[in-house]
Design an enzyme around this catalytic site. Sequence first.
Site, PDB file in Angstrom:
ATOM      1  N   ASN A  92     -18.111  11.621  -7.598  1.00  0.00           N
ATOM      2  CA  ASN A  92     -17.651  12.899  -8.394  1.00  0.00           C
ATOM      3  C   ASN A  92     -16.805  13.655  -7.896  1.00  0.00           C
ATOM      4  O   ASN A  92     -16.771  13.656  -6.412  1.00  0.00           O
ATOM      5  CB  ASN A  92     -19.222  13.696  -8.546  1.00  0.00           C
ATOM      6  CG  ASN A  92     -20.516  12.975  -9.321  1.00  0.00           C
ATOM      7  OD1 ASN A  92     -19.880  12.258 -10.130  1.00  0.00           O
ATOM      8  ND2 ASN A  92     -21.626  13.425  -9.138  1.00  0.00           N
ATOM      9  N   ARG A 147     -22.351   7.211 -12.358  1.00  0.00           N
ATOM     10  CA  ARG A 147     -21.890   6.592 -11.321  1.00  0.00           C
ATOM     11  C   ARG A 147     -22.936   5.281 -11.084  1.00  0.00           C
ATOM     12  O   ARG A 147     -22.479   4.202 -10.675  1.00  0.00           O
ATOM     13  CB  ARG A 147     -21.724   7.435  -9.851  1.00  0.00           C
ATOM     14  CG  ARG A 147     -20.877   8.423  -9.970  1.00  0.00           C
ATOM     15  CD  ARG A 147     -20.957   9.276  -8.709  1.00  0.00           C
ATOM     16  NE  ARG A 147     -22.412  10.040  -8.563  1.00  0.00           N
ATOM     17  CZ  ARG A 147     -22.836  10.697  -7.686  1.00  0.00           C
ATOM     18  NH1 ARG A 147     -22.326  10.621  -6.561  1.00  0.00           N
ATOM     19  NH2 ARG A 147     -24.030  10.935  -7.818  1.00  0.00           N
TER      20      ARG A 147
END
Length: 93
Positions: free
Chosen positions: A38, A20
């Site tokens: 996520n 990320r």
Amino acid sequence: MARDTAILRVTGFVQGVGFRYTTKHVAYKYDISGTVKNLDDGSVEIHAIAEEENLNKFIDAIKKGPSPGCRIEHVYIYKGAPVEERKTFDIVY
């Protein structure tokens, strides 16, 4: 140029490896707004909005794996999907 949208769902070894964080940096490189988060199943979901050319470059970078520790299994791409307009690209926790 027209702005385009996409939702990407990335599967493989993509959690716990800085995916990320590095995706956010790639998004800034291509002037992408949106989010990355996520999912409970171990995948990562990306919502992206950008000029069509930049969005395509961003998608290509994601397919290659922005994080050195990740292993991309598959990238599901939903172009033209409804994505919330944002001014920045943010990690959603």
